[in-house]
Design an enzyme around this catalytic site. Structure first.
Site, mmCIF file in Angstrom:
data_model
loop_
_atom_site.group_PDB
_atom_site.id
_atom_site.type_symbol
_atom_site.label_atom_id
_atom_site.label_comp_id
_atom_site.label_asym_id
_atom_site.label_seq_id
_atom_site.Cartn_x
_atom_site.Cartn_y
_atom_site.Cartn_z
ATOM 1 C CG ASN A 39 47.719 -93.042 75.056
ATOM 2 O OD1 ASN A 39 47.347 -94.189 74.822
ATOM 3 N ND2 ASN A 39 47.048 -92.218 75.841
ATOM 4 C CE LYS A 41 57.697 -92.462 65.496
ATOM 5 N NZ LYS A 41 58.388 -93.708 65.559
ATOM 6 C CE LYS A 43 52.469 -98.317 72.458
ATOM 7 N NZ LYS A 43 52.436 -96.886 72.098
ATOM 8 C CB THR A 44 56.553 -101.731 67.751
ATOM 9 O OG1 THR A 44 55.217 -102.085 68.135
ATOM 10 C CG2 THR A 44 57.096 -102.762 66.779
ATOM 11 C CB THR A 45 60.815 -98.419 67.702
ATOM 12 O OG1 THR A 45 59.973 -98.133 66.579
ATOM 13 C CG2 THR A 45 62.249 -98.075 67.356
ATOM 14 N NE ARG A 53 70.897 -103.994 74.515
ATOM 15 C CZ ARG A 53 70.251 -103.021 75.147
ATOM 16 N NH1 ARG A 53 69.348 -103.302 76.058
ATOM 17 N NH2 ARG A 53 70.503 -101.765 74.868
ATOM 18 C CG PHE A 94 45.708 -101.653 61.581
ATOM 19 C CD1 PHE A 94 46.372 -101.624 62.800
ATOM 20 C CD2 PHE A 94 46.351 -101.161 60.463
ATOM 21 C CE1 PHE A 94 47.645 -101.095 62.906
ATOM 22 C CE2 PHE A 94 47.633 -100.631 60.557
ATOM 23 C CZ PHE A 94 48.281 -100.602 61.778
ATOM 24 C CD1 TRP A 96 41.684 -99.221 61.737
ATOM 25 C CD2 TRP A 96 42.296 -100.045 63.713
ATOM 26 N NE1 TRP A 96 43.024 -98.981 61.875
ATOM 27 C CE2 TRP A 96 43.435 -99.471 63.097
ATOM 28 C CE3 TRP A 96 42.441 -100.622 64.971
ATOM 29 C CZ2 TRP A 96 44.696 -99.475 63.682
ATOM 30 C CZ3 TRP A 96 43.697 -100.620 65.558
ATOM 31 C CH2 TRP A 96 44.803 -100.049 64.919
ATOM 32 C CD GLU A 131 50.984 -102.624 68.464
ATOM 33 O OE1 GLU A 131 50.319 -102.333 69.467
ATOM 34 O OE2 GLU A 131 51.560 -101.785 67.759
#
Length: 199
Positions: A39, A41, A43-45, A53, A94, A96, A131
Protein backbone atom coordinates in the site's frame (compact mmCIF):
# COMPACT_ATOMS: atom_id res chain seq x y z
CA UNK A 1 43.31 -0.14 19.79
CA UNK A 2 40.38 0.41 22.15
CA UNK A 3 38.01 -2.39 23.17
CA UNK A 4 35.26 -0.74 21.13
CA UNK A 5 37.46 -0.60 18.03
CA UNK A 6 38.48 -4.23 18.51
CA UNK A 7 34.85 -5.34 18.85
CA UNK A 8 33.94 -3.33 15.77
CA UNK A 9 36.74 -4.89 13.73
CA UNK A 10 35.71 -8.41 14.75
CA UNK A 11 32.07 -7.66 13.94
CA UNK A 12 33.02 -6.35 10.49
CA UNK A 13 35.20 -9.41 9.86
CA UNK A 14 32.26 -11.68 10.65
CA UNK A 15 29.97 -9.59 8.44
CA UNK A 16 32.49 -9.70 5.56
CA UNK A 17 32.80 -13.47 5.86
CA UNK A 18 29.01 -13.82 5.76
CA UNK A 19 28.68 -11.52 2.72
CA UNK A 20 31.55 -13.25 0.91
CA UNK A 21 29.90 -16.62 1.50
CA UNK A 22 26.57 -15.39 0.07
CA UNK A 23 28.30 -13.87 -2.98
CA UNK A 24 30.24 -17.10 -3.62
CA UNK A 25 27.00 -19.09 -3.40
CA UNK A 26 25.18 -16.96 -5.98
CA UNK A 27 26.23 -18.78 -9.15
CA UNK A 28 23.07 -18.80 -11.31
CA UNK A 29 22.66 -16.23 -14.10
CA UNK A 30 19.18 -15.56 -15.54
CA UNK A 31 16.48 -12.94 -15.76
CA UNK A 32 14.33 -12.35 -12.70
CA UNK A 33 10.70 -11.72 -11.84
CA UNK A 34 10.43 -8.81 -9.40
CA UNK A 35 7.16 -7.81 -7.75
CA UNK A 36 6.82 -4.36 -6.16
CA UNK A 37 3.58 -4.37 -4.17
CA UNK A 38 2.01 -3.08 -0.97
CA UNK A 39 0.00 0.00 0.00
CA UNK A 40 2.98 2.33 0.26
CA UNK A 41 4.19 4.93 -2.21
CA UNK A 42 7.07 4.27 -4.57
CA UNK A 43 6.34 1.08 -6.52
CA UNK A 44 6.28 2.69 -9.94
CA UNK A 45 9.16 4.99 -9.02
CA UNK A 46 11.27 1.99 -8.01
CA UNK A 47 10.50 0.34 -11.34
CA UNK A 48 11.52 3.48 -13.26
CA UNK A 49 14.75 3.54 -11.27
CA UNK A 50 15.53 0.06 -12.55
CA UNK A 51 14.59 1.16 -16.07
CA UNK A 52 17.10 4.00 -15.78
CA UNK A 53 19.77 1.58 -14.58
CA UNK A 54 19.20 -0.82 -17.48
CA UNK A 55 19.18 2.01 -20.04
CA UNK A 56 22.39 3.30 -18.51
CA UNK A 57 24.07 0.07 -19.61
CA UNK A 58 22.58 0.28 -23.10
CA UNK A 59 19.97 -2.47 -22.67
CA UNK A 60 16.61 -2.41 -24.44
CA UNK A 61 13.68 -1.83 -22.10
CA UNK A 62 9.91 -2.03 -22.51
CA UNK A 63 7.46 -0.35 -20.12
CA UNK A 64 3.72 -0.99 -20.20
CA UNK A 65 1.61 1.35 -18.06
CA UNK A 66 -1.84 -0.04 -17.35
CA UNK A 67 -3.23 2.73 -15.13
CA UNK A 68 -1.14 5.90 -15.10
CA UNK A 69 -0.55 6.28 -18.83
CA UNK A 70 -2.55 9.49 -19.17
CA UNK A 71 -0.89 11.09 -16.15
CA UNK A 72 2.22 13.19 -16.45
CA UNK A 73 5.21 11.05 -15.56
CA UNK A 74 8.52 12.82 -14.96
CA UNK A 75 10.58 9.65 -15.38
CA UNK A 76 8.91 8.81 -18.67
CA UNK A 77 9.33 12.38 -19.91
CA UNK A 78 13.03 12.36 -19.06
CA UNK A 79 13.76 8.98 -20.65
CA UNK A 80 11.38 9.08 -23.63
CA UNK A 81 14.08 10.06 -26.12
CA UNK A 82 16.27 7.07 -25.32
CA UNK A 83 16.19 4.86 -28.43
CA UNK A 84 16.39 1.75 -26.25
CA UNK A 85 13.13 2.56 -24.42
CA UNK A 86 9.68 1.60 -25.66
CA UNK A 87 6.61 2.66 -23.69
CA UNK A 88 3.05 1.42 -24.26
CA UNK A 89 0.19 2.96 -22.30
CA UNK A 90 -3.40 1.99 -21.64
CA UNK A 91 -4.80 5.37 -22.56
CA UNK A 92 -8.07 5.22 -20.67
CA UNK A 93 -7.09 6.82 -17.38
CA UNK A 94 -8.13 5.38 -14.06
CA UNK A 95 -10.76 2.67 -14.21
CA UNK A 96 -12.72 4.38 -11.46
CA UNK A 97 -12.99 7.42 -13.75
CA UNK A 98 -14.13 5.57 -16.88
CA UNK A 99 -16.51 3.23 -15.02
CA UNK A 100 -16.89 1.24 -18.24
CA UNK A 101 -15.85 -2.38 -17.79
CA UNK A 102 -16.19 -3.33 -21.45
CA UNK A 103 -14.13 -0.40 -22.72
CA UNK A 104 -11.50 -0.85 -20.00
CA UNK A 105 -11.22 -4.57 -20.73
CA UNK A 106 -10.74 -3.87 -24.45
CA UNK A 107 -8.12 -1.18 -23.75
CA UNK A 108 -6.32 -3.52 -21.36
CA UNK A 109 -6.21 -6.35 -23.87
CA UNK A 110 -4.89 -4.04 -26.58
CA UNK A 111 -2.00 -2.85 -24.43
CA UNK A 112 -1.44 -6.42 -23.15
CA UNK A 113 -0.77 -7.43 -26.77
CA UNK A 114 2.15 -4.97 -26.69
CA UNK A 115 3.33 -6.43 -23.38
CA UNK A 116 3.12 -9.98 -24.74
CA UNK A 117 5.22 -8.96 -27.75
CA UNK A 118 7.88 -7.44 -25.47
CA UNK A 119 7.86 -10.51 -23.23
CA UNK A 120 8.55 -12.72 -26.27
CA UNK A 121 11.41 -10.57 -27.61
CA UNK A 122 14.90 -11.84 -26.66
CA UNK A 123 16.33 -8.40 -27.44
CA UNK A 124 14.33 -6.77 -24.62
CA UNK A 125 16.36 -7.05 -21.43
CA UNK A 126 13.78 -5.59 -19.02
CA UNK A 127 9.98 -5.41 -19.19
CA UNK A 128 8.01 -3.37 -16.65
CA UNK A 129 4.31 -4.20 -16.26
CA UNK A 130 3.28 -1.15 -14.25
CA UNK A 131 0.03 -1.50 -12.26
CA UNK A 132 -0.63 -4.92 -13.82
CA UNK A 133 -2.01 -6.12 -10.49
CA UNK A 134 -5.18 -4.05 -10.99
CA UNK A 135 -5.85 -5.65 -14.36
CA UNK A 136 -5.89 -9.05 -12.68
CA UNK A 137 -7.92 -7.85 -9.70
CA UNK A 138 -10.62 -6.31 -11.92
CA UNK A 139 -10.69 -9.36 -14.20
CA UNK A 140 -9.56 -7.52 -17.34
CA UNK A 141 -6.75 -10.06 -17.76
CA UNK A 142 -6.62 -13.74 -16.89
CA UNK A 143 -3.86 -14.85 -14.52
CA UNK A 144 -3.06 -17.90 -16.65
CA UNK A 145 -2.45 -15.70 -19.70
CA UNK A 146 -0.07 -13.51 -17.71
CA UNK A 147 1.73 -16.43 -16.08
CA UNK A 148 2.23 -18.19 -19.41
CA UNK A 149 3.76 -15.09 -21.03
CA UNK A 150 6.09 -14.54 -18.08
CA UNK A 151 7.11 -18.20 -17.85
CA UNK A 152 7.85 -18.42 -21.58
CA UNK A 153 9.87 -15.22 -21.79
CA UNK A 154 13.55 -15.35 -22.85
CA UNK A 155 15.75 -16.65 -20.05
CA UNK A 156 17.83 -13.46 -19.81
CA UNK A 157 14.82 -11.14 -19.59
CA UNK A 158 13.83 -9.57 -16.27
CA UNK A 159 10.22 -8.58 -15.57
CA UNK A 160 8.98 -6.12 -12.95
CA UNK A 161 5.32 -6.17 -11.93
CA UNK A 162 4.01 -3.27 -9.85
CA UNK A 163 0.78 -2.57 -8.02
CA UNK A 164 -1.13 -3.22 -4.82
CA UNK A 165 -2.52 -6.61 -3.89
CA UNK A 166 -0.27 -8.68 -6.15
CA UNK A 167 -1.96 -11.90 -7.22
CA UNK A 168 -0.86 -14.83 -5.05
CA UNK A 169 0.28 -16.81 -8.12
CA UNK A 170 2.54 -13.94 -9.22
CA UNK A 171 3.92 -13.76 -5.70
CA UNK A 172 4.59 -17.51 -5.77
CA UNK A 173 6.51 -17.14 -9.06
CA UNK A 174 8.57 -14.11 -8.07
CA UNK A 175 12.31 -14.18 -7.38
CA UNK A 176 12.24 -10.89 -5.46
CA UNK A 177 9.25 -9.31 -3.74
CA UNK A 178 9.35 -5.85 -2.23
CA UNK A 179 6.35 -4.70 -0.23
CA UNK A 180 6.06 -0.95 0.16
CA UNK A 181 4.52 -0.23 3.55
CA UNK A 182 2.67 3.00 4.13
CA UNK A 183 3.45 4.60 7.47
CA UNK A 184 2.09 8.04 6.61
CA UNK A 185 1.00 9.64 3.33
CA UNK A 186 0.65 13.39 2.85
CA UNK A 187 -2.39 12.94 0.58
CA UNK A 188 -4.38 11.56 3.50
CA UNK A 189 -3.78 14.86 5.28
CA UNK A 190 -5.07 16.88 2.34
CA UNK A 191 -1.78 17.64 0.61
CA UNK A 192 -1.87 17.50 -3.20
CA UNK A 193 0.53 15.37 -5.22
CA UNK A 194 3.54 17.45 -6.27
CA UNK A 195 4.91 17.59 -9.78
CA UNK A 196 8.48 16.31 -9.85
CA UNK A 197 8.05 14.58 -6.50
CA UNK A 198 4.97 12.37 -6.74
CA UNK A 199 4.74 12.19 -10.55
Amino acid sequence: MSDRDTRHKHAMQRLKAHVDEKVAGATEQRGLLLVFTGNGKGKTTAAWGTVTRALGYGYRVGVVQFIKGLWECGERERLAQDPNLEVAIMATGFTWDTQNREADTQACREVWAEAARMLADPEVYLVVLDELTYMLKFGYLDIETVKRAIERRPSEQTVIVTGRNAHRELVAMADTITEMQEVRHAFNDGLQARRGIDY
